[in-house]
Design a protein around this motif. Structure first.
Motif, PDB file in Angstrom:
ATOM      1  N   TRP A  32      -0.476  62.009  29.457  1.00  0.00           N
ATOM      2  CA  TRP A  32      -0.660  60.868  30.661  1.00  0.00           C
ATOM      3  C   TRP A  32       0.528  60.183  30.944  1.00  0.00           C
ATOM      4  O   TRP A  32       1.016  59.824  32.106  1.00  0.00           O
ATOM      5  N   PRO A  33       1.421  59.844  29.575  1.00  0.00           N
ATOM      6  CA  PRO A  33       2.315  59.105  29.902  1.00  0.00           C
ATOM      7  C   PRO A  33       3.475  60.057  30.792  1.00  0.00           C
ATOM      8  O   PRO A  33       4.156  59.251  31.696  1.00  0.00           O
ATOM      9  N   SER A  39      10.463  55.831  29.374  1.00  0.00           N
ATOM     10  CA  SER A  39       9.660  56.700  28.935  1.00  0.00           C
ATOM     11  C   SER A  39       9.956  57.297  27.514  1.00  0.00           C
ATOM     12  O   SER A  39       9.166  57.653  26.714  1.00  0.00           O
ATOM     13  N   LEU A  71       8.818  55.086  24.979  1.00  0.00           N
ATOM     14  CA  LEU A  71       7.500  55.144  24.663  1.00  0.00           C
ATOM     15  C   LEU A  71       7.097  56.390  23.724  1.00  0.00           C
ATOM     16  O   LEU A  71       6.287  56.313  23.037  1.00  0.00           O
ATOM     17  N   GLN A  72       8.196  57.493  23.949  1.00  0.00           N
ATOM     18  CA  GLN A  72       7.853  58.815  23.290  1.00  0.00           C
ATOM     19  C   GLN A  72       8.104  58.397  21.910  1.00  0.00           C
ATOM     20  O   GLN A  72       7.343  58.931  20.977  1.00  0.00           O
TER      21      GLN A  72
END
Lengths: 211, 102
Positions: A162-163, A201, A204-205
């Motif tokens: 989902w991200p 992103s 976030l990873q």
């Protein structure tokens, strides 16, 4: 600790040792078998931020609009090639993995190529139909984002990542809306939205892989 | 084997490593024999013998595709294998909890 390597019998392993093996093996397997998007997202984020930012500085104040120079396009293509290399490095993590993941990898490669080639051909068709430089300028700025966004959304949704799917949706929205700002401002909007979205992103990873 | 016992097929360091490595794959995926060997650090002979044990228990499947130098042997976890490892993990956790000082 006896391994019971050849027979699998008389294994002397306590619960704590088994738990430690499970934890260590799982961490190593996830690190090696799941693709790591960090390098790819960082590379694409910097390219969109710096590349499209530079494009915006080049076209800003052009009257009439005639777009970036061929040298600027060549620089962007060179940077995009470097990012593509980062993507190939990411896919190396999944070497040895077969099944649906391998099919998805090939699908992503083929559809990316067809998507970008199709957009390039469409731009030629628009020019052939009499579209002016301003129209082509908007198309050049948003078409790669639209193709990338659609691919990310489709492929990532299928594996419930989902991200990355959210990143894809964000790219589609930027592609659909930013063009209304016109052929000059669109480059700036893309630079300050898409670039940071990719960098965010990537960050976030890092967090997701730690958790 | 009772519900409180650790599954002896899984409860061996080498086979535990194989099972846990395969659970890191996404549903439906498989891993090449050489990839599994690389990740578990086992010799080919050792890996084959443990895979045979796991195959006998229907926990993993192996499949050979192609022939000669282009052949590829892939290993995948079965649904039964995934369930067995989940049960093993539950029993293991219970044992660890009971060993904690109160």
């Amino acid at each position: 600790m006896k391994d019971g390597a050849s027979t699998g019998q008389s294994v002397d392993m306590d619960a704590a040792a088994a738990a430690a093996i499970m934890r260590e093996t799982r961490e190593r397997a996830l690190r090696r078998l799941r693709p790591d998007h960090r390098a790819t997202f960082t590379a694409w984020g910097l390219i969109w931020l710096v590349g499209d930012g530079a494009m915006w500085l080049i076209v800003r104040g052009q009257h009439p609009y005639h777009g970036p120079s061929p040298a600027a396009y060549a620089a962007i293509v060179l940077l995009a090639s470097l990012a593509a290399l980062a993507s190939m490095e990411e896919n190396r993590a999944e070497t040895g993995v077969g099944g649906p993941s391998a099919v998805r990898r090939r699908l992503l490669f083929v559809t990316s190529f067809l998507g970008y080639a199709g957009a390039f051909a469409l731009e030629g068709a628009l020019a052939h139909a009499g579209a002016g430089r301003p129209v082509l300028g908007v198309f050049e700025a948003v078409a790669p984002i639209l193709v990338t966004g659609l691919l990310y959304l489709a492929i990532s949704s299928s594996i419930q990542d989902w991200p990355v799917a959210a990143l894809g949706l964000g790219l589609i929205i930027v592609a659909a809306v930013s063009g209304f700002a016109g052929p000059e401002a669109v480059w700036g909007i893309v630079a300050i939205t898409v670039g940071p979205a990719f960098l965010l992103s990537a960050a976030l990873q890092v967090r997701l892989r730690r958790s | 084997m009772s519900d409180d016992e650790l599954d002896p097929v899984i409860h061996a360091p080498a086979r535990l490593r194989i099972m846990v490595t395969l659970t890191a794959l996404r549903d439906g995926d498989d891993l090449s024999f050489t990839g599994l060997q690389d990740l578990t650090g086992m010799t080919p002979g050792n890996l084959i013998s443990h895979l045979r044990k796991l195959e006998e228990a229907d926990y993993v499947t192996t499949q050979k595709n192609g022939s000669g130098v282009t052949s590829r042997t892939s290993v995948a976890l079965t649904p039964g294998g995934r369930t067995a490892l989940e049960h093993y993990t539950t029993v293991l956790q219970r044992l660890l909890d009971s060993a904690k000082p109160r």
